[in-house]
Design a protein around this motif. Structure first.
Motif, PDB file in Angstrom:
ATOM      1  N   SER A 206     -37.446 -89.804  58.587  1.00  0.00           N
ATOM      2  CA  SER A 206     -37.898 -89.359  59.911  1.00  0.00           C
ATOM      3  C   SER A 206     -37.558 -87.887  60.066  1.00  0.00           C
ATOM      4  N   ASP A 207     -38.270 -87.193  60.939  1.00  0.00           N
ATOM      5  CA  ASP A 207     -38.012 -85.772  61.158  1.00  0.00           C
ATOM      6  C   ASP A 207     -36.553 -85.520  61.530  1.00  0.00           C
ATOM      7  N   THR A 208     -36.022 -86.362  62.417  1.00  0.00           N
ATOM      8  CA  THR A 208     -34.646 -86.156  62.884  1.00  0.00           C
ATOM      9  C   THR A 208     -33.652 -86.270  61.739  1.00  0.00           C
ATOM     10  N   TYR A 209     -33.810 -87.273  60.883  1.00  0.00           N
ATOM     11  CA  TYR A 209     -32.825 -87.467  59.819  1.00  0.00           C
ATOM     12  C   TYR A 209     -33.025 -86.497  58.655  1.00  0.00           C
ATOM     13  N   PHE A 210     -34.269 -86.056  58.414  1.00  0.00           N
ATOM     14  CA  PHE A 210     -34.434 -85.013  57.408  1.00  0.00           C
ATOM     15  C   PHE A 210     -33.787 -83.718  57.885  1.00  0.00           C
ATOM     16  N   TYR A 211     -33.999 -83.380  59.141  1.00  0.00           N
ATOM     17  CA  TYR A 211     -33.412 -82.163  59.704  1.00  0.00           C
ATOM     18  C   TYR A 211     -31.894 -82.261  59.707  1.00  0.00           C
TER      19      TYR A 211
END
Length: 380
Positions: A206-211
């Motif tokens: 997910s965007d949040t966990y990649f970031y």
């Protein structure tokens, strides 16, 4: 007009101008093109700086200019080779029923204006721990020399200088400090990912966990052995790509609960200073010094100093003796990581120490040990 006192400042300026496609200032007196290039090469950002070099009216002398140009085309060639090998290895893994997850350079480079501008030292995959042995066999059959530095990790190298790493977690436990903060902050990669539409075995974070993982990976490098210029540039592109798209409350909670706030604020202050021309009230001079001196992969002297500083309150002599003891007689968990067979056989701490001594007896690097001990004794 900017005034440049140090070579690294002009390198940052060249990178900035390449990123924003603006005309760079001509090299001022007192700045060395050779030093700027060598620093850029060490940090794997000389390729992006070359785009600005091409815009200068007065270019470097032929020897430096040719070296710089060769490095740029080397980065293009390496990007193409890595992309080809990545696709073939990915296809091989999926054909053998092995699911994969990407969370490092192969994703980060897509945020750059062109993929070759974000150099990668290696290709990283995350796989399930139960597939490590199977992947080892597949990569060996593919012609790679495979090393198993930790129980659930693989390092693969071939004669074409291609390097591929396989991990089963975001961070390895016991590897970076005794608090395990990085592992505790984020783990179980596949729990935060979904299969891609094109391939049910290729998982995407997910965007949040990649970031979040990208931030913590940079913070880990900074806190352990120093992070280079390229990682600060990564912060700029991560911030640009994901601003407003991630769960800020979750990220702030993870940063604060695990004691990353000071490093987080410092790194983003440096990023804003270098690539957004935003002044900061924080004193980032020490951080910048470490970033410049760490090179792309960190420096052993910075790592040793940082580890000693964690226990500074207990007394310098005590801390250095403790560090020497850990070097000679590491914890059982570290030996388990280096020699997984010790864990499988259920060896005690003493048995692990004896096993390690005999394993290393005939390949002990005395010059390395001498440098390491000297670094410990000189650290402040």
């Amino acid at each position: 007009m900017f005034e440049f006192k140090y070579d690294y400042e002009y390198l940052i300026h060249l990178i900035y101008c390449a990123v924003f496609d603006v005309q760079p200032q001509e090299k001022p007196e007192g700045i060395s093109f050779r030093n700027v290039f060598e620093l850029g090469r060490e940090h794997e950002v000389a390729n992006i700086a070359f785009l600005s070099i091409e815009k200068l009216e007065t270019k470097p002398g032929d020897d430096v200019y040719n070296d710089w140009k060769i490095f740029y085309y080397f980065s293009v060639e390496r990007d193409m080779k890595q992309e080809l090998e990545y696709g073939e290895v990915l296809d091989m893994l999926h054909k053998n029923g092995i699911r994969t997850l990407e969370a490092q350079g192969t994703v980060t480079k897509t945020l750059y204006p062109a993929s070759e501008l974000r150099m990668m030292s290696d290709i990283d995959f995350i796989i399930d721990p139960e597939n490590v042995e199977k992947v080892k066999e597949l990569m060996t059959d593919r012609g790679y020399n495979v090393d198993r530095p930790q129980e659930f990790e693989l390092d693969a190298f071939n004669g074409n200088k291609m390097e591929i790493e396989f991990h089963s977690e975001f961070f390895t436990r016991y590897m970076y400090n005794r608090e395990e903060r990085y592992y505790r902050a984020i783990n179980k990669p596949f729990d935060h990912a979904e299969p891609s539409e094109e391939d049910g075995l290729k998982y995407v974070l997910s965007d949040t966990y990649f970031y979040l993982y990208s931030l913590l990976h940079i913070i880990k490098h900074f806190e352990v052995a120093g992070c280079g210029i390229r990682r600060i540039l990564d912060l700029y592109f991560l911030k640009k790509a994901y601003a407003g798209k991630v769960d800020g409350e979750l990220i702030d909670r993870v940063i604060d609960e695990n004691g990353f706030r000071e490093s987080y604020d410092t790194l983003f202050a440096v990023e804003a200073l270098w690539f957004e021309n935003e002044p900061t009230e924080l004193d980032v001079s020490a951080a910048i010094n470490d970033i410049i001196n760490s090179g792309n992969h960190g420096a052993a002297s910075i790592q040793t100093r940082n580890e000693i500083r964690k226990d500074r309150g207990k007394g310098e002599r005590f801390v250095k003796l403790k560090k020497l003891r850990a070097f000679i007689f590491p914890r059982k968990e570290y030996i388990y990581l280096e020699f997984p067979e010790c864990r499988e056989r259920g060896y005690s701490t003493f048995a692990c120490q004896i096993y390690r001594i005999f394993k290393k007896l005939f390949r002990f690097n005395f010059s390395h040990a001498k440098r390491y001990i000297k670094t410990i004794m000189k650290s402040d």
